[in-house]
Scaffold this active site. Structure first.
Site, PDB file in Angstrom:
ATOM      1  CG  HIS A 372      -2.027  -0.980   1.184  1.00 20.51           C
ATOM      2  ND1 HIS A 372      -3.262  -0.745   0.637  1.00 20.51           N
ATOM      3  CD2 HIS A 372      -2.051  -2.250   1.639  1.00 20.51           C
ATOM      4  CE1 HIS A 372      -4.018  -1.827   0.762  1.00 20.51           C
ATOM      5  NE2 HIS A 372      -3.297  -2.756   1.368  1.00 20.51           N
ATOM      6  CE  LYS A 560      -6.124  14.122  -0.048  1.00 24.37           C
ATOM      7  NZ  LYS A 560      -6.279  12.891  -0.788  1.00 24.37           N
ATOM      8  NE  ARG A 561      -3.089  10.432   9.862  1.00 22.05           N
ATOM      9  CZ  ARG A 561      -2.817   9.568  10.834  1.00 22.05           C
ATOM     10  NH1 ARG A 561      -3.717   8.672  11.188  1.00 22.05           N
ATOM     11  NH2 ARG A 561      -1.667   9.605  11.475  1.00 22.05           N
ATOM     12  CE  LYS A 566      -2.129  11.000   2.845  1.00 22.71           C
ATOM     13  NZ  LYS A 566      -2.817  10.107   1.904  1.00 22.71           N
ATOM     14  CB  THR A 668     -10.015   5.100  -1.137  1.00 24.49           C
ATOM     15  OG1 THR A 668      -9.487   5.456   0.144  1.00 24.49           O
ATOM     16  CG2 THR A 668      -9.352   3.835  -1.628  1.00 24.49           C
ATOM     17  CE  LYS A 672     -13.671   6.112   0.950  1.00 22.70           C
ATOM     18  NZ  LYS A 672     -12.649   6.174   2.015  1.00 22.70           N
TER      19      LYS A 672
HETATM   20  C1  26V Z   1       2.258   5.778   4.747  1.00 22.84           C
HETATM   21  C2  26V Z   1       3.455   6.403   4.766  1.00 22.84           C
HETATM   22  C3  26V Z   1       3.674   7.483   3.800  1.00 22.84           C
HETATM   23  C4  26V Z   1       4.809   8.357   4.144  1.00 22.84           C
HETATM   24  C5  26V Z   1       5.990   7.692   4.749  1.00 22.84           C
HETATM   25  C6  26V Z   1       5.721   6.628   5.725  1.00 22.84           C
HETATM   26  C7  26V Z   1       4.398   5.990   5.676  1.00 22.84           C
HETATM   27  C8  26V Z   1       4.106   4.981   6.562  1.00 22.84           C
HETATM   28  C9  26V Z   1       2.921   4.366   6.538  1.00 22.84           C
HETATM   29  C10 26V Z   1       2.007   4.742   5.641  1.00 22.84           C
HETATM   30  C11 26V Z   1       0.676   4.116   5.682  1.00 22.84           C
HETATM   31  C12 26V Z   1       0.677   2.687   5.299  1.00 22.84           C
HETATM   32  C13 26V Z   1       0.154   2.471   3.992  1.00 22.84           C
HETATM   33  C14 26V Z   1      -1.151   3.143   3.683  1.00 22.84           C
HETATM   34  O1  26V Z   1      -1.966   3.487   4.500  1.00 22.84           O
HETATM   35  N1  26V Z   1      -1.330   3.305   2.428  1.00 22.84           N
HETATM   36  C15 26V Z   1      -2.527   3.868   1.856  1.00 22.84           C
HETATM   37  O2  26V Z   1      -3.322   2.791   1.427  1.00 22.84           O
HETATM   38  C16 26V Z   1      -4.509   3.195   0.790  1.00 22.84           C
HETATM   39  C17 26V Z   1      -5.293   1.964   0.484  1.00 22.84           C
HETATM   40  O3  26V Z   1      -4.633   1.198  -0.457  1.00 22.84           O
HETATM   41  C18 26V Z   1      -4.177   4.007  -0.451  1.00 22.84           C
HETATM   42  O4  26V Z   1      -5.364   4.446  -1.041  1.00 22.84           O
HETATM   43  C19 26V Z   1      -3.300   5.190  -0.095  1.00 22.84           C
HETATM   44  O5  26V Z   1      -2.894   5.866  -1.269  1.00 22.84           O
HETATM   45  C20 26V Z   1      -2.097   4.726   0.683  1.00 22.84           C
HETATM   46  O6  26V Z   1      -1.332   5.823   1.156  1.00 22.84           O
END
Ligand code: 26V
Length: 824
Positions: A372, A560-561, A566, A668, A672
Site C-alpha cells: 500500500h 485525508k491524513r 499529500k 480512495t 468517494k
Molecule cells: C504511509 C506512509 C507514507 C509516508 C511515509 C511513511 C508511511 C508509513 C505508513 C504509511 C501508511 C501505510 C500504507 C497506507 O496506509 N497506504 C494507503 O493505502 C490506501 C489503500 O490502499 C491508499 O489508497 C493510499 O494511497 C495509501 O497511502
C-alpha cells in the site's frame, strides 16, 4: 424460547415480506430487549438504552442469518477468505446494517411511535476508529463487499481499547485525546472467551530428534492470552453475514493475588498490565515505522491467534492441512501481518510435523500480499535482536527462509552481492517484512495501475524479474452503498428515478446517467441536491467552528491524513496567493470559495503539525478580513473520521488530490468524492490516473508533473530556489510565511519548502508544481462561473464512478488471487 421464536418470526418477515416487516414486531423485540438488558420498559428507556436495544435486536437478526449462511457454505465446502489487517476503519454500523437488511424504514416508524428519531440514535454511535486512514478504511470496504457478494470471509485484527486519537485544535496546535470507543461501541462485539488462544513470547528453544524428525519446543516463554470478539458484517440484500474477529490480549495470571507476598503481588499485577497493554491502543502513525517492541507483539498476537484459529477450524471439517490452500486464502494487508509467513510455517512444521518443502509449499499457495505504499520510511523493518528476543522460534524460521532465499538468489544473480542484499529478508541486522512477503506469497499486488507499475519497475523490480507471474494489480474500490446511498440519500433517490435502482447492486449502471448530459431539468436537480448538501455542511461548520459559510461558494475540500507528500501545503500556498490577489485588487471577479480541510497528523510528526498551525493561521487571517472573507473562507474541521467524511463528501464541489506524482499509492477519498459529483483537481498520481481515463480531459482538472517527470527532475537535481527566484507570486507567499502577517512566523515550513531536513531540496517538490497548480485553480474558478459546464462535469464524474466500487475490486481479488466464489 420466546425470544428465539421472535427472531425467527422477524427474519421470516424480512425475507418474505421485505419492506412489509411489521413495526409491531420491531416494537415487541425492542421491548423485550430493553426489559432483559436494562430491566426497564421501552418507554422509560434513556436514548442510550434505546440505542443499545436497537443494536442488540439488529445483532440478533444478523446472528440468525449468519448461522444459515455458515451452514450453507460448510455444506458446499466453500473456500474462505481470511483478511488479515492491523487496521479496520469500520466507522458506524447501525445505519449500515439497517440499510443492508432493508429494515431502516420499519425501525424508523417503530421508533417514531416512541417519539425517538432514528437519526438521533445514529448520532449516539461512536466510530469504531480502528485504523489510521486509507488502508484501514479499504479493509472495511472490502469486508462490506465480500458480504454483499456472498463470499465467506473473516477479517482478523486487534480489539484496540483506544482507537485513533480524538483531535482538537487548540491555538492552532493539534492536541490528541484518547478515543474510548468501547464505552458505547461494545454493543456490536460478542466475546467468545471459550475460544481463547495462548500466544508465546520470548523464552528459549529446545530442539531434539525423535523418530528421525527434528522436534522443537519453546520453553520459559511468557504466555499471553488472546480472546476473540466477533463483530458481524452485513451485506446488501445478501445471504451472507461475515464477521470481523478482534483479538483482545489478556494475562493468564488468574491466581489468588492475596496469597502472594507483596513483592510478587506487585510483579503479578505488573505482568498483567504488560500483557494487556498489547491490545490497548492503535499506533496512530502512518508517517514512519518505529521498531517498537509493543507493535511487534501486537502483530504477532493477532497473527498467531488468527492462524491458530484458522487451522483449528479447517481441521474440524477436513482431515489434514494438505488441503489448506484449496479451502483457505489468507490475505496480508500491507506488511503489518507479514508474520503470517513464519507463523503458518511454524504451525505446519512444529505442531503438525510437516517437512520444510511441503510446509513452504502450503504457505506459498495460501498467502497473498498487498502493498500500500512506496514510501521507504513505511517499509517495515525490525531490528533483528528485538525480533530474536521476542519471537525466538519465528526468528529461527525467518533465518532459515533467508538462508534458502540467498542460496537461490546466488544461482540467479551469481556474484551480484548488492542485489542479493537488497532482496534478502535479513540484512544489516534487520528483518525486512516486505521481502518476507515477496519471497513467499503466491501473489503480490499494488492498489492502482500506476502504483503497481512503480512496484514492478522500481522498488520490487528484482523480485518481478525472477517471478513476474506473482505480480498483479487490483485498483482499489469503495463501498459506495455507504459513501453514496447511505450518506447522500437525496442524490440516491433522484438517481433511482432517472436510471432505475440497478446501480445499488451494480455500480456500472451509474453510466446510465450519461443520457441526461444535455437534460436541463436533471442538471438543475443535480445542482439543487448539491446545494442542499452544502447547506447541511454549512450547518455543521456553524455548529462546530462558529463560522458562517456561503452555501453558494465553491466547496473545495482536501480531507485525508496530513502528510508532506499529500501536499496540503501546496493548497495553503495557493490560498495565500488568492488572498494577496484579492487584497491587491479588491474588485477581482472570482466566484466565492470555501476551502475545507480535515486531517489528523501523526502525533510525533512535527512538520505535519506545523501545517495544521499554518492552516489555522491563514483561516484566522482570511475569515476576519472584511476585504476578503466574502470571497474566500478557510475552514479546518477537527477530528476527521469516517462519520465526518460522510457529512463533508456529499457537499464537495472540488476534490483536492494533489500529492506529488508517484507517492499516493491509490487514494480512495478521490473515488468517494467523485461518486458524489465532486470534480477532481489533481496530479496524475495513484487512482487519479484511472479517474482521468474514465472521465476524460474535459471533466478533471489535472496539473503538475507526471511521476516520470518527478523522477527526471529528481535525477537532474531539483533546486527550489530557482522556482522561488523565477516566480513573483510564489516569492510573495513564501516570504509571507515569515513576515509576521499571519500572526506568527512559520520559519520551519519556509525552510522545508526550500530545503529538506538534511539541508537538501524538499522531496515533495512543492514549489515545482506551484505555478501549474495556481493556473489550474484559476481554471476551476472560471469553470464554476459557467454553472452548466460545471454541473456537466459533475454529472460525468458520478456516471463514470462505477468502476471504483469495492465490489469490482473484491471480484478481482476473488477471481485472480484468492480463487473463491460467492456462495449460492
Ligand atoms: C504511509 C506512509 C507514507 C509516508 C511515509 C511513511 C508511511 C508509513 C505508513 C504509511 C501508511 C501505510 C500504507 C497506507 O496506509 N497506504 C494507503 O493505502 C490506501 C489503500 O490502499 C491508499 O489508497 C493510499 O494511497 C495509501 O497511502
Amino acid at each position: 424460547m420466546r425470544s428465539k421464536s421472535l427472531v425467527i418470526k422477524m427474519k421470516k418477515e424480512i425475507r418474505e415480506l421485505e419492506n412489509e416487516m411489521k413495526k409491531e414486531t420491531v416494537l415487541e423485540q425492542l421491548s423485550e430487549k430493553c426489559l432483559h438488558t436494562f430491566g426497564c420498559d421501552l418507554d422509560e428507556a434513556t436514548k442510550q438504552q434505546t440505542y443499545r436495544a436497537v443494536c442488540l435486536v439488529v445483532r440478533d437478526i444478523l446472528a440468525q442469518q449468519r448461522r444459515e449462511f455458515c451452514s450453507q457454505y460448510e455444506k458446499q465446502h466453500a473456500k474462505q477468505v481470511f483478511y488479515m489487517s492491523m487496521e479496520f476503519l469500520v466507522g458506524t454500523s447501525l445505519h449500515n446494517n439497517l440499510y443492508n437488511l432493508g429494515i431502516e424504514e420499519v425501525f424508523e416508524e417503530a421508533l417514531h411511535d416512541l417519539s425517538v428519531d432514528l437519526k438521533d440514535l445514529y448520532e449516539i454511535e461512536p466510530d469504531a476508529g480502528l485504523g489510521n486512514g486509507g488502508l484501514g478504511r479499504l479493509a472495511s470496504c472490502y469486508m462490506d463487499s465480500m458480504s454483499s457478494m456472498d463470499i465467506p470471509a473473516t477479517g482478523f485484527s486487534l480489539r484496540y481499547e483506544f482507537g485513533i486519537f480524538k483531535q482538537k485544535i487548540i491555538d492552532g496546535w493539534q492536541m490528541e485525546f484518547p478515543d474510548n470507543w468501547l464505552e458505547m461501541g461494545d454493543v456490536w462485539l460478542i466475546p467468545r472467551k471459550e475460544d481463547t488462544v495462548e500466544i508465546k513470547f520470548g523464552g528459549k528453544i529446545h530442539e531434539w530428534m525423535e523418530d528421525g524428525k527434528l522436534r522443537v519446543e519453546q520453553y520459559d516463554y511468557t504466555p499471553v492470552l488472546a480472546v476473540p470478539y466477533d463483530m458481524f458484517i452485513s451485506g446488501y440484500h445478501s445471504n451472507a453475514v461475515n464477521k470481523l474477529v478482534l483479538w483482545s490480549a489478556k494475562s493468564p495470571n488468574n491466581m489468588d493475588m492475596s496469597a502472594f507476598s507483596r513483592g510478587d503481588y506487585v510483579k503479578a499485577i505488573e505482568q498483567n498490565a504488560m500483557a494487556e497493554a498489547i491490545s490497548k491502543v492503535l499506533y496512530p502513525a502512518d508517517d514512519h515505522v518505529e521498531g517498537k517492541i509493543l507493535r511487534l507483539k501486537q502483530q504477532y498476537l493477532f497473527v498467531s491467534a488468527s492462524l491458530q484459529s484458522i487451522v483449528k477450524s479447517h481441521l474440524k471439517h477436513y482431515d489434514s492441512l494438505d488441503s489448506l490452500p484449496e479451502k483457505v486464502a489468507v490475505h496480508i494487508n500491507d506488511t503489518h501481518p507479514a508474520l503470517c509467513v513464519p507463523e503458518l510455517l511454524r504451525i505446519l512444521l512444529d505442531d503438525y510435523g510437516y517437512d520444510w518443502d511441503t510446509a513452504w509449499d502450503i504457505c506459498q499457495r495460501t498467502l497473498a500480499y498487498t502493498n500500500h505504499t512506496v514510501m521507504s520510511e513505511a517499509l517495515e523493518r525490525w531490528p533483528e535482536h528485538i525480533f530474536r528476543e521476542q519471537l525466538p522460534r519465528i526468528h529461527q524460521l525467518v533465518a532459515e527462509i533467508n538462508r534458502r532465499l540467498v542460496n537461490y538468489l546466488n544461482t540467479v544473480y551469481p556474484g551480484d552481492v548488492a542485489k542479493i542484499e537488497y532482496m534478502a529478508v535479513i540484512a544489516n541486522n534487520e528483518v525486512r517484512m516486505a521481502n518476507l512477503c515477496l519471497a513467499c506469497c503466491h501473489k503480490v499486488n499494488g492498489v492502482s495501475k500506476l502504483h503497481s507499475d512503480i512496484l514492478t519497475h522500481s522498488i520490487f523490480r528484482d523480485y518481478y524479474n525472477i517471478t513476474p507471474e506473482k505480480f498483479t494489480n487490483v485498483t482499489n474500490g469503495i463501498a459506495y452503498r455507504r459513501w453514496l446511498c447511505q450518506s447522500n440519500p437525496r442524490l440516491t433517490e433522484k438517481l433511482k428515478e432517472w436510471i432505475g435502482d440497478g446501480f445499488v447492486k451494480d455500480s456500472t449502471a451509474l453510466e446510465g446517467l450519461m443520457k441526461y448530459y444535455d437534460n436541463p431539468q436533471v442538471l438543475e436537480e443535480l445542482r439543487k441536491i448539491k446545494q442542499y448538501n452544502k447547506q447541511n455542511l454549512c450547518g455543521y461548520i456553524a455548529k462546530t467552528n462558529g463560522i458562517n459559510v456561503d452555501p453558494h461558494s465553491i466547496f473545495d475540500v482536501q480531507i485525508k491524513r496530513l502528510h508532506e507528500y499529500k501536499r496540503q501545503l501546496l493548497n495553503v500556498l495557493n490560498i495565500m496567493h488568492m488572498y494577496c490577489a484579492v487584497k491587491e485588487n479588491p474588485n477581482l471577479d472570482i466566484p466565492p470559495r470555501t476551502f475545507v480541510f480535515a486531517a489528523k497528523a501523526s502525533a510525533g510528526y512535527f512538520m505535519a503539525k506545523q501545517v495544521i498551525r499554518l492552516i489555522d493561521a491563514v483561516s484566522k487571517m482570511i475569515n476576519s478580513d472584511p476585504a476578503v472573507r466574502d470571497k474566500i473562507k478557510v475552514v479546518f474541521l477537527e477530528d476527521y473520521k469516517v462519520s465526518l467524511a460522510e457529512i463533508i463528501i456529499p457537499a464537495a464541489d472540488i476534490s483536492e488530490q494533489i500529492s506529488i506524482a508517484g507517492k499516493e499509492a491509490s487514494g480512495t477519498g478521490n473515488m468517494k468524492l467523485m461518486i458524489n459529483g465532486a470534480v477532481t483537481l489533481g496530479t496524475l498520481d495513484g487512482a487519479n490516473v484511472e479517474i482521468h481515463e474514465q472521465v476524460g480531459d474535459e471533466n478533471i482538472f489535472l496539473f503538475g508533473m507526471t511521476a516520470q517527470e518527478v523522477e527526471q527532475l529528481w535525477q537532474k537535481g531539483y533546486n527550489p530556489i530557482e522556482y522561488y527566484n523565477a516566480n513573483l507570486e510564489l516569492r510573495q507567499v513564501v516570504d509571507m510565511l515569515t513576515s509576521g502577517v499571519l500572526g506568527s512566523r512559520f520559519d520551519d515550513i519556509q525552510k522545508s519548502l526550500l530545503t529538506n531536513a538534511f539541508g537538501a531540496a524538499d522531496a515533495y517538490m512543492t514549489l515545482a508544481d506551484f505555478d501549474s497548480y495556481v493556473r489550474k485553480q484559476e481554471e476551476v474558478s472560471a469553470a464554476y462561473l459557467d454553472q452548466r459546464r460545471f454541473t456537466n462535469m459533475s454529472l460525468v464524474n458520478i456516471a463514470k464512478a462505477g468502476l471504483f466500487s469495492s465490489d469490482r475490486a473484491v471480484g478481482e481479488y476473488a477471481d485472480n488471487i484468492w480463487h473463491v466464489k460467492g456462495v449460492q
